[in-house]
Scaffold this active site. Structure first.
Site, PDB file in Angstrom:
ATOM      1  N   LYS A   1       9.853  38.664  -7.083  1.00 65.81           N
ATOM      2  CA  LYS A   1      10.531  37.250  -7.619  1.00 65.81           C
ATOM      3  C   LYS A   1       9.264  36.654  -8.563  1.00 65.81           C
ATOM      4  CE  LYS A   1      10.080  33.958  -4.417  1.00 65.81           C
ATOM      5  NZ  LYS A   1      11.074  33.008  -3.493  1.00 65.81           N
TER       6      LYS A   1
ATOM      7  N   CYS B   1      10.834  39.486   3.088  1.00 65.67           N
ATOM      8  CA  CYS B   1      11.762  38.905   3.719  1.00 65.67           C
ATOM      9  C   CYS B   1      13.184  39.615   4.207  1.00 65.67           C
ATOM     10  CB  CYS B   1      12.298  37.497   3.547  1.00 65.67           C
ATOM     11  SG  CYS B   1      10.020  36.686   4.347  1.00 65.67           S
TER      12      CYS B   1
ATOM     13  N   PHE C   1      22.100  31.943  -5.382  1.00 65.41           N
ATOM     14  CA  PHE C   1      22.061  33.388  -4.939  1.00 65.41           C
ATOM     15  C   PHE C   1      23.358  33.732  -5.990  1.00 65.41           C
ATOM     16  CE2 PHE C   1      18.442  34.027  -2.304  1.00 65.41           C
ATOM     17  CZ  PHE C   1      17.720  32.840  -2.525  1.00 65.41           C
TER      18      PHE C   1
ATOM     19  N   LYS D   1      13.662  43.634   5.243  1.00 67.02           N
ATOM     20  CA  LYS D   1      13.875  44.088   6.344  1.00 67.02           C
ATOM     21  C   LYS D   1      14.406  43.239   7.344  1.00 67.02           C
ATOM     22  CE  LYS D   1      10.470  41.136   7.421  1.00 67.02           C
ATOM     23  NZ  LYS D   1      10.876  39.865   9.002  1.00 67.02           N
TER      24      LYS D   1
ATOM     25  N   ARG E   1      10.719  29.559   1.323  1.00 65.85           N
ATOM     26  CA  ARG E   1      10.587  29.944   0.225  1.00 65.85           C
ATOM     27  C   ARG E   1       9.271  30.387  -0.586  1.00 65.85           C
ATOM     28  NH1 ARG E   1      15.014  27.232  -3.221  1.00 65.85           N
ATOM     29  NH2 ARG E   1      13.902  25.418  -2.142  1.00 65.85           N
ATOM     30  N   GLU E   2       8.516  31.844  -0.828  1.00 72.96           N
ATOM     31  CA  GLU E   2       7.730  32.097  -1.838  1.00 72.96           C
ATOM     32  C   GLU E   2       8.027  31.530  -3.224  1.00 72.96           C
ATOM     33  OE1 GLU E   2       6.052  36.423  -1.680  1.00 72.96           O
ATOM     34  OE2 GLU E   2       6.619  36.076   0.445  1.00 72.96           O
TER      35      GLU E   2
ATOM     36  N   ALA F   1      23.401  37.853 -10.917  1.00 72.23           N
ATOM     37  CA  ALA F   1      23.081  38.849 -10.851  1.00 72.23           C
ATOM     38  C   ALA F   1      22.243  39.857 -11.219  1.00 72.23           C
ATOM     39  CB  ALA F   1      24.569  39.239 -11.475  1.00 72.23           C
TER      40      ALA F   1
ATOM     41  N   GLU G   1      11.719  28.925  10.501  1.00 71.65           N
ATOM     42  CA  GLU G   1      10.826  28.642   9.627  1.00 71.65           C
ATOM     43  C   GLU G   1      12.028  29.024   8.044  1.00 71.65           C
ATOM     44  OE1 GLU G   1       8.630  26.213   8.358  1.00 71.65           O
ATOM     45  OE2 GLU G   1       9.618  26.565   6.646  1.00 71.65           O
ATOM     46  N   PHE G   2      12.195  28.223   7.244  1.00 68.66           N
ATOM     47  CA  PHE G   2      13.793  28.984   6.585  1.00 68.66           C
ATOM     48  C   PHE G   2      12.760  28.774   5.053  1.00 68.66           C
ATOM     49  CE2 PHE G   2      15.937  26.679   8.964  1.00 68.66           C
ATOM     50  CZ  PHE G   2      16.821  28.119  10.022  1.00 68.66           C
TER      51      PHE G   2
HETATM   52  C1  UGA Z   1      13.782  34.367   1.656  1.00 66.71           C
HETATM   53  C2  UGA Z   1      14.882  33.197   1.645  1.00 66.71           C
HETATM   54  O1  UGA Z   1      15.615  32.632   0.435  1.00 66.71           O
HETATM   55  C3  UGA Z   1      13.852  31.548   2.847  1.00 66.71           C
HETATM   56  O2  UGA Z   1      15.225  30.731   2.895  1.00 66.71           O
HETATM   57  C4  UGA Z   1      13.592  32.396   3.317  1.00 66.71           C
HETATM   58  O3  UGA Z   1      12.398  31.403   4.512  1.00 66.71           O
HETATM   59  C5  UGA Z   1      12.327  34.008   3.095  1.00 66.71           C
HETATM   60  O4  UGA Z   1      13.088  34.818   2.466  1.00 66.71           O
HETATM   61  C6  UGA Z   1      12.177  34.614   4.653  1.00 66.71           C
HETATM   62  O5  UGA Z   1      12.608  35.077   5.603  1.00 66.71           O
HETATM   63  O6  UGA Z   1      10.230  33.924   5.352  1.00 66.71           O
HETATM   64  P1  UGA Z   1      11.919  34.396   0.092  1.00 66.71           P
HETATM   65  O7  UGA Z   1      11.668  35.557   0.344  1.00 66.71           O
HETATM   66  O8  UGA Z   1      10.699  33.654  -0.487  1.00 66.71           O
HETATM   67  O9  UGA Z   1      12.665  33.617   0.700  1.00 66.71           O
HETATM   68  O10 UGA Z   1      12.520  35.124  -1.833  1.00 66.71           O
HETATM   69  P2  UGA Z   1      13.997  34.472  -2.707  1.00 66.71           P
HETATM   70  O11 UGA Z   1      14.388  33.116  -3.272  1.00 66.71           O
HETATM   71  O12 UGA Z   1      15.158  34.102  -0.720  1.00 66.71           O
HETATM   72  O13 UGA Z   1      14.819  35.582  -3.127  1.00 66.71           O
HETATM   73  C7  UGA Z   1      14.536  36.547  -2.209  1.00 66.71           C
HETATM   74  C8  UGA Z   1      14.928  37.985  -3.212  1.00 66.71           C
HETATM   75  O14 UGA Z   1      16.218  37.525  -3.532  1.00 66.71           O
HETATM   76  C9  UGA Z   1      13.926  37.871  -4.928  1.00 66.71           C
HETATM   77  O15 UGA Z   1      13.937  38.972  -5.169  1.00 66.71           O
HETATM   78  C10 UGA Z   1      14.897  37.733  -5.871  1.00 66.71           C
HETATM   79  O16 UGA Z   1      14.578  37.769  -7.375  1.00 66.71           O
HETATM   80  C11 UGA Z   1      16.613  37.459  -5.729  1.00 66.71           C
HETATM   81  N1  UGA Z   1      17.354  37.736  -6.120  1.00 66.71           N
HETATM   82  C12 UGA Z   1      18.070  35.634  -5.916  1.00 66.71           C
HETATM   83  C13 UGA Z   1      18.460  37.678  -6.845  1.00 66.71           C
HETATM   84  O17 UGA Z   1      18.351  38.097  -6.489  1.00 66.71           O
HETATM   85  N2  UGA Z   1      19.795  36.971  -6.756  1.00 66.71           N
HETATM   86  C14 UGA Z   1      19.607  35.255  -6.596  1.00 66.71           C
HETATM   87  O18 UGA Z   1      20.487  34.367  -7.112  1.00 66.71           O
HETATM   88  C15 UGA Z   1      18.653  35.298  -6.310  1.00 66.71           C
END
Ligand code: UGA
Length: 452
Positions: free
Chosen positions: A328, A265, A254, A268, A156-157, A257, A153-154
């Site tokens: 987030k 996710c 992504f 870990k 995002r929350e 900064a 599954e991909f």
């Molecule tokens: C992430 C992946 O994006 C999903 O594809 C995946 O399915 C999910 O993990 C999972 O393994 O279940 P998620 O943890 O919901 O999803 O959150 P993200 O939107 O990926 O953000 C992760 C973290 O990165 C957040 O703390 C966010 O603030 C940070 N982030 C994101 C940054 O610091 N900079 C960015 O440019 C983007």
């Protein structure tokens, strides 16, 4: 379109609830299973134990239509389902980088002996490569008619519903054409909507998830490494990210900064990926992910150092306002939250920290009861000497120097998500600091651009 297939969803964490509600909305009859009776009652009453936009409405629609319900009984699940989705969590093991597979293992161990006819068991949990092959053997020993597939599954929350109903790709790791056909039926609607289907082996399907999260984490840590260089050399990482992102081979996603990634996710998953690679004798291939993790954690320490600097080199007894507790915006999840980590570090440095978050206060209180919390932004900022913006909720990005200036005792702000306009805040008399932006970089850029 559903061809009468009946689905069960085992595990009612984030993934399980979303999958159950979404599959019901696609017209399937769905039975959700969880060992926690209270959660099951809550879900049957249409209440979500998590914050996820649009999910509660979808769940209620499914309940009202009689398409979804929840139970604690694996026997009911075995009797009900043609396809069983394993959606249990795989957190980091305490004291090690490996994934804790106990929930996945016990879920299969509970279900397998109860299955007595042809059915498909589909893993969606994030697991170390090799897990599916082991589970497939255990499953076929318990029930020769049962087959295993892996379908990572991909989602995002914060956008879990849209990510599930309209995914960009659907990955199915299968060992037979029959399993592929069943999954094509399950996902007929998203496939008709344009999702790419990639049919592959069990191992590649497991790796797909680990690799995707590793890549995303690497992209964030790459831009945060550039942020460190910008701080040392007098650059501005926001401009740098814009320049890099304009190259279609790199892309802008992504590259924000700041304080770095957290959540249940990415942190870990990359640790578990490295640990599994080491077990396979391929540790050198993923050694760089340890540096990705280290860069990410360094941003938290750097943010605390900036607060220390703004407080004049001593945080003892200094009132500090932390804006954000969720990992987030759009989520109430505080697992491995960078914001709460910084709040904790600052408390350890002697500051009197007050945390505010629009959605995650209850979870934060449970996770870190030793911190102080305020019910509103104004309460948290009242009399503060330093304000730290650590999660980019809209309530915080919309802040103005004037509105906040009337509440705080001293005009010091750290924009750890690079979402405020430095010029505006500095012009209003604030000491403004950001991650990856040298103190005078913005002013210098304006002067250099001036024809005079
Ligand atoms: C992430 C992946 O994006 C999903 O594809 C995946 O399915 C999910 O993990 C999972 O393994 O279940 P998620 O943890 O919901 O999803 O959150 P993200 O939107 O990926 O953000 C992760 C973290 O990165 C957040 O703390 C966010 O603030 C940070 N982030 C994101 C940054 O610091 N900079 C960015 O440019 C983007």
């Amino acid at each position: 379109m559903t061809d009468g297939l009946r689905l069960t969803v085992l595990g009612s964490g984030y993934l399980g609830i979303t999958h159950a509600a979404c599959m019901a909305s696609l017209g399937f009859d769905v039975l959700g299973v969880d060992t926690d009776g209270r959660k099951v009652d809550q879900l049957n009453a249409g209440r979500l134990p998590i914050y996820e936009p649009g999910l509660e409405e979808l769940l209620r629609e499914g309940l009202d239509a009689g398409r979804v319900r929840f139970t604690t009984s694996h026997a009911q699940a075995a009797a009900f389902g043609d396809v069983h989705f394993i959606c249990t969590g795989t957190p980091q093991q305490t004291g090690s980088d490996h994934a804790d597979l106990s929930q996945v293992n016990s879920c299969v161990a509970a279900l397998a002996p109860l299955l007595d006819g042809p059915c498909l068991v589909v893993g969606k949990s994030t697991v170390p490569v090799g897990t599916a092959r082991r589970l497939a053997a255990e499953l076929s020993q318990a029930c020769p008619g049962a087959e295993l597939a892996w379908n990572p599954e991909f989602l995002r929350e914060g956008s879990a519903v849209a990510d599930t109903l309209a995914p960009d790709r659907i990955v199915v790791g299968v060992t037979s054409g029959r399993a592929e056909q069943i999954l094509r039926q399950v996902y007929a609607r998203p496939l008709a909507g344009g999702a790419a289907l990639i049919v592959t082996s069990l191992e590649t399907a497991e790796l797909a998830k680990a690799a995707a999260n590793a890549f995303l984490a690497t992209k964030i840590s790459f831009i945060n490494a550039m942020a460190e260089i910008c701080e040392a050399a007098g650059g501005d990482v926001r401009d740098l990210a814009q320049i890099l992102g304009a190259d279609p081979r790199i892309g802008p996603a992504f590259l924000r900064a700041g304080l770095g990634y957290g959540g249940g996710c990415l942190p870990k998953d990359i640790r578990a990926f490295v640990a599994r690679a080491e077990e396979l004798g391929a540790g050198a291939s993923l050694a760089f992910l340890r540096e990705v993790d280290a860069i990410n954690l360094r941003r938290r320490a750097r943010t605390a150092d900036l607060a220390h600097e703004l407080a004049g080199g001593n945080l003892t007894g200094v009132p500090v306002c932390v804006l954000g507790a969720a990992f987030k915006p759009g989520s109430d999840d505080v697992r491995d939250s960078p914001a709460l980590d910084v709040a904790q570090i600052l408390t350890g440095m002697g500051a009197r920290v007050t945390v505010y978050d629009p959605a995650a206060l209850d979870n934060a209180r449970r996770a870190r009861p030793e911190l102080s919390y305020a019910p509103t932004l104004a309460d948290a900022a009242q009399g503060a000497h330093v304000v730290l913006l650590l999660t980019e909720w809209q309530e915080f990005t919309a802040l103005t120097p004037g509105s906040l200036g009337g509440i705080v005792a001293r005009r010091n702000i750290i924009d750890a998500r690079n979402v405020l306009d430095p010029v505006l805040w500095r012009e209003a008399g604030w000491e403004y600091r950001a991650l990856g932006v040298a103190e005078d970089a913005a002013d210098r850029a304006r002067q250099d651009a001036s024809p005079w």
